[in-house]
Design an enzyme around this catalytic site. Structure first.
Site, short mmCIF file in Angstrom:
data_model
loop_
_atom_site.label_atom_id
_atom_site.label_comp_id
_atom_site.label_asym_id
_atom_site.label_seq_id
_atom_site.Cartn_x
_atom_site.Cartn_y
_atom_site.Cartn_z
N ARG A 126 -2.96 3.13 8.63
CA ARG A 126 -3.25 1.83 8.04
C ARG A 126 -2.00 0.98 7.92
O ARG A 126 -0.93 1.48 7.65
CB ARG A 126 -3.80 1.99 6.61
CG ARG A 126 -5.10 2.71 6.49
CD ARG A 126 -5.41 2.87 5.00
NE ARG A 126 -6.23 4.03 4.78
CZ ARG A 126 -7.53 3.97 4.44
NH1 ARG A 126 -8.10 2.80 4.29
NH2 ARG A 126 -8.23 5.07 4.25
N MET A 130 -5.27 -7.05 8.62
CA MET A 130 -4.69 -6.22 9.68
C MET A 130 -5.55 -4.99 9.90
O MET A 130 -6.58 -4.79 9.26
CB MET A 130 -3.26 -5.88 9.33
CG MET A 130 -2.36 -7.12 9.47
SD MET A 130 -0.68 -6.74 9.07
CE MET A 130 -0.86 -6.26 7.37
N TYR A 184 13.56 -34.23 -16.75
CA TYR A 184 12.10 -34.11 -16.90
C TYR A 184 11.41 -34.35 -15.57
O TYR A 184 12.00 -34.89 -14.63
CB TYR A 184 11.57 -35.11 -17.94
CG TYR A 184 11.70 -36.55 -17.54
CD1 TYR A 184 10.68 -37.18 -16.78
CD2 TYR A 184 12.81 -37.30 -17.89
CE1 TYR A 184 10.81 -38.50 -16.39
CE2 TYR A 184 12.93 -38.63 -17.50
CZ TYR A 184 11.93 -39.21 -16.74
OH TYR A 184 12.04 -40.52 -16.36
N ARG A 212 -3.20 -1.30 -6.38
CA ARG A 212 -2.41 -2.53 -6.24
C ARG A 212 -2.75 -3.46 -7.40
O ARG A 212 -3.79 -3.28 -8.05
CB ARG A 212 -2.71 -3.23 -4.91
CG ARG A 212 -4.17 -3.58 -4.76
CD ARG A 212 -4.47 -4.16 -3.38
NE ARG A 212 -5.92 -4.29 -3.21
CZ ARG A 212 -6.49 -4.56 -2.06
NH1 ARG A 212 -5.77 -4.75 -0.97
NH2 ARG A 212 -7.79 -4.67 -1.98
N LYS A 262 0.83 -1.20 0.00
CA LYS A 262 0.00 0.00 0.00
C LYS A 262 0.86 1.26 0.00
O LYS A 262 0.66 2.17 -0.80
CB LYS A 262 -0.92 -0.02 1.22
CG LYS A 262 -1.84 1.19 1.31
CD LYS A 262 -2.49 1.32 2.68
CE LYS A 262 -3.62 0.35 2.89
NZ LYS A 262 -4.90 0.86 2.35
N CYS A 314 9.25 -38.98 -10.83
CA CYS A 314 7.90 -39.46 -11.13
C CYS A 314 7.06 -39.56 -9.87
O CYS A 314 6.00 -40.14 -9.87
CB CYS A 314 7.95 -40.79 -11.86
SG CYS A 314 8.75 -42.11 -10.93
N SER A 343 15.00 -42.30 -12.08
CA SER A 343 13.78 -41.53 -11.90
C SER A 343 13.50 -41.46 -10.41
O SER A 343 13.33 -42.49 -9.75
CB SER A 343 12.61 -42.20 -12.64
OG SER A 343 11.44 -41.45 -12.43
N HIS A 395 -3.25 -43.58 -0.62
CA HIS A 395 -3.72 -44.32 -1.80
C HIS A 395 -4.86 -43.57 -2.47
O HIS A 395 -4.85 -43.34 -3.69
CB HIS A 395 -4.17 -45.72 -1.37
CG HIS A 395 -4.71 -46.53 -2.51
ND1 HIS A 395 -6.05 -46.58 -2.81
CD2 HIS A 395 -4.07 -47.28 -3.43
CE1 HIS A 395 -6.21 -47.37 -3.87
NE2 HIS A 395 -5.03 -47.80 -4.26
N GLY A 398 -7.78 -7.19 4.48
CA GLY A 398 -8.65 -7.27 5.65
C GLY A 398 -8.03 -7.96 6.85
O GLY A 398 -8.67 -8.17 7.86
#
Lengths: 903, 903
Positions: free
Chosen positions: A99, A110, A875, A354, A30, A855, A788, A476, A108
């Site tokens: 503020r 603080m 990858y 902002r 701000k 993986c 992997s 699972h 909202g």
């Protein structure tokens, strides 16, 4: 950006801004916005910012330092002269707002104190100056309430009650029309109550008011809701907040006044149009309170809403200025802005700007549009879209409004882990078979289990969503559901599932709700929230903007993205979402199909190699068929196939009656089956007879799997489908294991290729999923074509933490800051990551070009992907539905972003 | 010692030995002995040694190289000239023995060919030369049998059968009296059978015989029994064997001939006296075959055995020479020697000398005596005693002869893991309660379980020994039994335990034996062997020699040795065996006492902190009392107390009826208890809610334990007992965990000390038992006063291998050489060890003087202790009964020995 400075207070006002180059770190979001706007010549009420450094100092000392007080006095003197009023003056008093404003937006969270500087004298002066005693008293009673609440920690309700009584007594229609006389009593009662509660009169010294309020704002950094918010959004506790002290302007001192909020583009869909709402003759908090319906800012929006008035029509001059300013601000910040403004007697003031929050849909569109407009380049666009939220675009989900509505109606039941995003509604069922049966009747069902097991797969497939009482983000249920792209809430610990009575009991703070089979529930898998009944779903779909951003992402990323796919259907999804191959095909999932499990169980219960081979030969053509399907879907792309991994007992039925039925089917004595079943049971199955250990004891299992792969290669190649198989051996801890099994696989596959007269190039590699494998990665690399990382298992063993049991204490761990977050959701880069780094270094030390991927579930988590890029993996592989996320995160990693901070 | 040389063949004979400085690595033990004896002027039949290098080369090429053949021919020529006979000569043929000889002694494991060089012609020449056709034919038929068996792989039985038939036909009393005529037929039938089986006539060319035999000796390195032996004694496969070709001498060509074996000291008790046995007119193999009873060598022994004749009396000259030679050899080798000799026509030849095998009792005595005699120094003495076998000295065990006897009678039932050494015999019981009950009646019982759990502790205490069907060397049964110094066989997988019918079924290769409750069995925990019935025990005790060696060990070792002790009784044992403190006091073991478990269960089932605290307060005085007992036993020595570690559900009863009884006792509804019990159950308890995780969720548990420790300190200190408590937090994976719990412990203990007005110095440290703890050891060290490696858990997590489940496949792993050995028995220094090294380096990087120990089961394993010394640990801690082993192994490590190789 942070210039380390002795100064802690920075003035802005009348075109002069001391902090417009200091950035958010020091001034907060701000404060920085106010300085920049001032510097750009945009009218902003003059004021000053006390930096975040002073917040940190304040937390330690518990007081504002003398030096800062003196800087603040000097800055305030400049404000007085800019505004032409004097703080605490009995003729022309300057009123202030105080503020908070942290580096990251924490809307909202603080505290704020408005109208500071009012006391019995200055209130009279304000009445005289504004010509409205009512206005002055209203401002004073608001100040008393806020000060009491924010600074002294007194709840607001008694003060609101005084106001309600005043309204009632006066017969006023609303707060705005309560006459001055009654407001005077509200002020008096407020001060009286303040004294009663604090033992001190309401402070009349404006300076005392100021220092107390600044202190309270700094303190509010550590209020409970701010702490929770920071934890949720991973904002570091040490950042602290800045404090902005600014001259008050009023939007509620006449019909030539107004207050409003606007966006430079539509935050819900990203359309490029100026958009906003305002209230004439009102204070900012009135807009938020939602008592009066706000009006539209543009005439177009007003027309569309069937309204007559708009800011454009009512105050065309201010509107014109506002349009110009919002354009200027968006151009300056190169991003969509969220702007707060107030008009006081026809003079427009901007109070805040902002980067605007937006939906994922809007984020994508704005990013793409801004590239066309030349505001940002493609890299910026790629960085602008939050990778972790990307899947919101293509998964149905609950509408936020509907969810709020449901909560009001008491339909919200429980909160669990957001295990697999999406939405699902349907009837409760408690068994996989029941789920299957009812789904076949065309009914939508939700499978509710304490925890799922591989036996439940068919039921999970049949269900619209899965709900479990235990288990974590990599249980699972969670893993399978994500793989299926199916909504799932896991570890919903306030539930008790009673299979015998077919009831689901929800223990809520207020009451206990008992649901039974067939009752309808709704899951919001994205938020991990469970509702009673069937809530409406908002459909969603990808669009060209989405494809455009991903295409740009693909242009910059260096990390490959593959998918975990166990079936041809998975493979098709993987392809659709842009996967460059399969990084993990779990062959065991193929074993659970209803028509296969019998042969699998025969294999497990075999008492000799010969019997086991016979059973395996039945499974071979099924596996081969699956592999052919996957190869065909991903023709020309690499497919990593992991040979059998889980402990064998996972394939056996759990309950005695099932075991009895199986014994009958197989023509085996129940006692024999039962004994074998017992013998297979393990104390710690995760650390048991599984992975490559199975194949060391029963080599024929991998042999038959290798043959199925080779035969699938042959038949695909003959059909003109290019295949690139990569055979992966799980749970290797020593070079010897991989060496032995590599030989077995090669012997088997080469024999198939030779007899078919076909040449197929293939790789043999291993999962790196045990700490020991990392430690001896140099030795393992000697016999591996690729690594992997199986980071689910690696996390389990490195931490000594079972993902199925962690749900019991991991939340408390995160809560108590023992660990920064669930290490199964996002890689523990310090611990697990260090072992991965070691494995990469050692592996590449042996083979400099060793192909290395990941993986585990982390392959779809943006922060983890950034780490994978950092340590040089080739990858990542993840669930098909997370492939777009991974592509984007990989691109962001290439562009140097760590993790998935929001912009 | 190994001189890398081009030469592969080394001659010895007539005082000339080419290899007396080359050592065992190249010449093998037997070969080196022959060279040294020759060099010392001791009469050894001339010959040559082909080095181990050629064995390795042979394994690769499959043939003896031309170069080596040519070297061998040259060496043989020297043998011919030394002996005055010629290989293959038809007048005066030289006969040869061809024997293996590896670096380490592998008695009887590999092959030997004797009388080589005989064929139809040379046999006639031998008959003429020796004057005995019978002798010549007997030598020939022995050669045919050995050659057929060793070189061609034909079983011996048919050849033995021809001999038996000849004996039967001739009516001879024994083989030695079969007349020449019949022997001629045996030779003829042997050659015929040879041709029938091989398709070739028996080779008449002596050179062909020689090369084939040398090749066969090399091959015998890889025969099955040699491989098994090497695995058992950890002899590397790549060493290979040497091959010794030597002129034959005969002890069976007249009454002026003999053959025998002698020891420079008594191998059974170590007494310093020349000792041995011999047979007149016999070949070496006759002594081994045991058909004739051998005579004593010394007159004294003969008298003692009530016999008339001895070598001393029968051949005084040879005896005198032998006595002189054995003295010379012992002096040369500085160790007790095992010597083989043959006397041919009054001429003494030594055929072999080597360090003699001995019992532990003898090893200790010999080492101590040799120091007094000035033969070796104290360090040598310390190195001479095999640390791993030390406990044999103070544990009762089966006598080898009794065991053999029992096997002959078919009483041997099964083989399991030697989980805790010692001997036990008693009646079978299947439950801990029954064990307790029957033991109270004064009956000796063996507790038989599939696997034990902490619930069984009282039964394990009551029983003489423990037998389990599952579980590995660090299973619950094994660990607890070793801690108690109680005999245990674990993982005896050929057993089926049927609790319902109270039967124990043993599946043997030949039959199935069903035992029931009350039947008697005997356990040999040292060998892991189970017998039916009650076998006699041979008592054993330590003596002054034992204490002397340990005292010398203490003088040289730098590594401290502590004991794992959970009770004052354990602590007393620890002290007795020389422990320098307690390295691990497991507080949970105190929880299982019958009078405490109720309070513990109350604690676990508590539904609020307040209820939990109430239950904990009941436990506090009991724990305090234990601590006081331990502190008092080990006054002035450090005691490391580990706070509660196992998952809470371990304390709950396993069976429904027990749970029902508990519910009744506690006045809690069974359903409530059952639900809580269910909720506590974990999929992988080893990776679950345990260790410090319990205290993060329920801090009051550690708080009460810390208070009990502090109060015990206060009361001991007031009683004049010096206390050095070290509080240890288990299962720490992150600095945050230890930091939080350290604060809790310090706050609690300091408060107790302050209110008692007492000052007690104490340490707070942690187990290092997770891979992550090793990785972040630098961070953890910031808040730790000490580290203690919990290598059981660290091995489990590093390998992803549950010690309770590993029994299923670990044997196959060792068998298939996937791993060198059970990593729970001896540290995996490559994998787990690398993480330990890392933790030591990182921990000491933070705190250079950080105290670091080990308290896993490996703390009592000599090879692991050597590793601990190597990486710079301060102390090891092990079961009290393994403390002497650890003291000795620590000394050996200080003297530079790796592992526990035997000398």
């Amino acid at each position: 950006m942070v210039a380390k400075t002795e100064r802690k207070v920075f003035y802005f006002g009348n075109g002069v801004a001391e902090g417009h180059e200091l950035g958010k770190e020091l001034l907060g979001g701000k404060g920085f916005g106010l300085h920049v706007m001032t510097h750009l010549g945009i009218p902003v009420p003059p004021g000053f910012t006390i930096s975040t450094e002073e917040c940190t100092a304040f937390m330690h000392k518990g007081a504002i330092s003398e030096a800062v007080q003196s800087e603040a006095r000097a800055a305030l003197a400049r404000v007085e002269s800019a505004v032409g009023a004097k703080f605490g003056d009995h003729e022309n008093p300057l009123l202030l707002s105080v503020r908070s404003g942290a580096r990251a937006s924490m809307p909202g969270m603080m505290d704020t104190v408005l109208n500071l500087g009012l006391n019995d004298q200055t209130a009279q002066a304000l009445a005289k100056k504004s010509g409205s005693e009512r206005f002055s008293l209203d401002a004073y009673r608001r100040f008393i309430t806020m000060f009491a609440n924010v600074v002294m920690g007194i709840e607001r309700e008694p003060f609101e009650h005084f106001l309600s009584e005043a309204r009632y007594k006066s017969g006023a229609r609303d707060d705005a029309t309560i006459p001055a006389e009654q407001l005077r009593e509200v002020v008096a009662r407020g001060k009286e109550y303040f004294q009663k509660r604090t033992g001190k009169p309401f402070p009349q010294d404006p300076w005392e008011q100021l220092w107390e309020s600044i202190g309270a704002v700094f303190h509010s950094w550590n209020n409970d809701r701010a702490k929770v918010y920071r934890k949720t959004y991973a904002i570091p506790d040490h950042w602290g907040t800045a404090c902005n002290v600014q001259a008050m302007v009023f939007g509620n001192v006449g019909d030539d006044c107004a207050t409003g909020v606007c966006f430079t583009r539509d935050p819900s869909n990203g359309e490029r149009r100026f958009f906003g709402e305002y209230l004439p003759n009102a204070q900012g908090e009135d807009v938020v309170a939602g008592i009066r319906t706000p009006l539209k800012i543009t005439a177009r929006d007003a027309r569309a809403a069937g309204a007559d008035s708009s800011l454009e029509s009512a105050m065309p001059e201010c509107f014109g200025e506002l349009v110009a300013m919002q354009e200027k601000l968006e151009k300056h910040f190169h991003d969509m802005q969220d702007i707060e403004f107030t008009i006081q007697h026809g003079k427009l003031w901007l109070l805040q700007c902002r980067n605007g929050k937006r939906t994922m849909r809007a984020a994508v569109r704005i990013a793409v549009d801004m590239v066309s407009e030349g505001l940002i380049d493609k890299s910026d666009a790629v960085l602008r879209v939050e990778a972790g939220r990307l899947s919101e675009l293509f998964l149905p989900r609950l509408d936020a409004t509907d969810a709020k509505e449901a909560e009001k109606k008491g339909l919200f039941l429980a909160h669990g882990l957001p295990a697999s995003p999406g939405y699902a509604a349907g009837e409760i069922v408690f068994t996989a078979d029941e789920a299957d049966r009812m789904a076949n009747q065309g009914r939508a069902v939700i499978l509710v289990r304490r925890e799922t097991s591989p036996e439940d797969i068919h039921g999970m497939k049949a269900a619209k969503g899965i709900l479990t009482a235990t288990g974590g983000l990599t249980s699972h249920a969670a893993v399978v559901a994500r793989g299926m792209g199916k909504c799932c809430i896991a570890g919903c610990s306030s539930l008790t599932v009673d299979y015998a009575n077919e009831t689901l009991t929800v223990h809520r703070a207020s009451d206990t709700v008992v649901l039974k089979k067939g009752d309808k529930i709704t899951l919001d898998g994205t938020a991990g929230r469970l509702y009673r009944g069937e809530l409406p779903v908002s459909a969603a779909a990808t669009d060209d903007h989405f494809e455009q951003v991903l295409q740009w992402a693909d242009e910059v990323r260096t990390l490959g993205v593959r998918a975990n796919a166990d079936t041809p259907t998975d493979a098709r999804n993987a392809k659709r979402f842009g996967a460059q191959g399969v990084g993990l095909c779990r062959t065991e999932h193929m074993f659970f199909e209803a028509d296969r499990i019998a042969a699998v169980r025969e294999m497990i219960l075999a008492d000799s190699e010969a019997t086991r081979r016979r059973a395996l030969e039945k499974i071979l053509p099924m596996q081969q068929q699956d592999f052919e399907g996957i190869f065909t879907e991903l023709a020309g792309l690499p497919v990593t196939i992991r040979l059998l991994d889980p402990p064998l007992h996972e394939f056996l039925p759990e309950h005695e009656e099932d075991l009895r039925a199986l014994a009958k089917d197989m023509g085996v004595a129940f006692e024999v089956l039962s004994r074998r079943n017992e013998a297979l049971r393990e104390f710690n199955p995760m650390l048991g007879h599984r992975g490559c250990r199975l194949a060391i004891t029963f080599p024929e299992i991998y042999e038959v799997q290798a043959r199925a792969i080779a035969q699938a290669c042959v038949s695909c190649q003959k059909a003109g489908v290019a295949v690139l198989p990569e055979v992966m051996i799980p749970l290797v801890g020593a070079r010897t294991e991989l060496a032995a099994l590599r030989t077995l696989v090669e012997k088997t596959m080469d024999a198939v290729f030779e007899s078919a007269g076909v040449r197929v190039a293939y790789l043999v590699g291993t999962m790196i999923e045990l700490p020991r494998a990392c430690v001896v990665a140099d030795q393992i690399a000697e016999v591996a074509d690729f690594f992997s990382f199986g980071t689910n298992d690696l996390t389990q063993t490195t931490w000594g933490l079972s993902r199925d049991d962690a749900g019991r204490f991991l939340p408390a761990y995160v809560e108590k800051q023992m660990i920064p977050g669930d290490p199964f959701a996002s890689l523990d880069t310090v611990g697990v990551g260090a072992l991965m780094r070691m494995a990469v270094a050692k592996g590449r030390g042996t083979k400099s070009k060793l192909k290395i991927g990941i993986c585990g579930e982390h392959g779809g988590d943006p922060a983890s992907i950034a780490f994978c890029a950092e340590i040089g993996l080739d990858y990542v592989s993840c669930s098909p539905f997370r492939v777009p996320t991974a592509r984007l995160a990989a691109a962001q990693a290439a562009l140097g972003r760590k993790g998935s901070e929001t912009n």
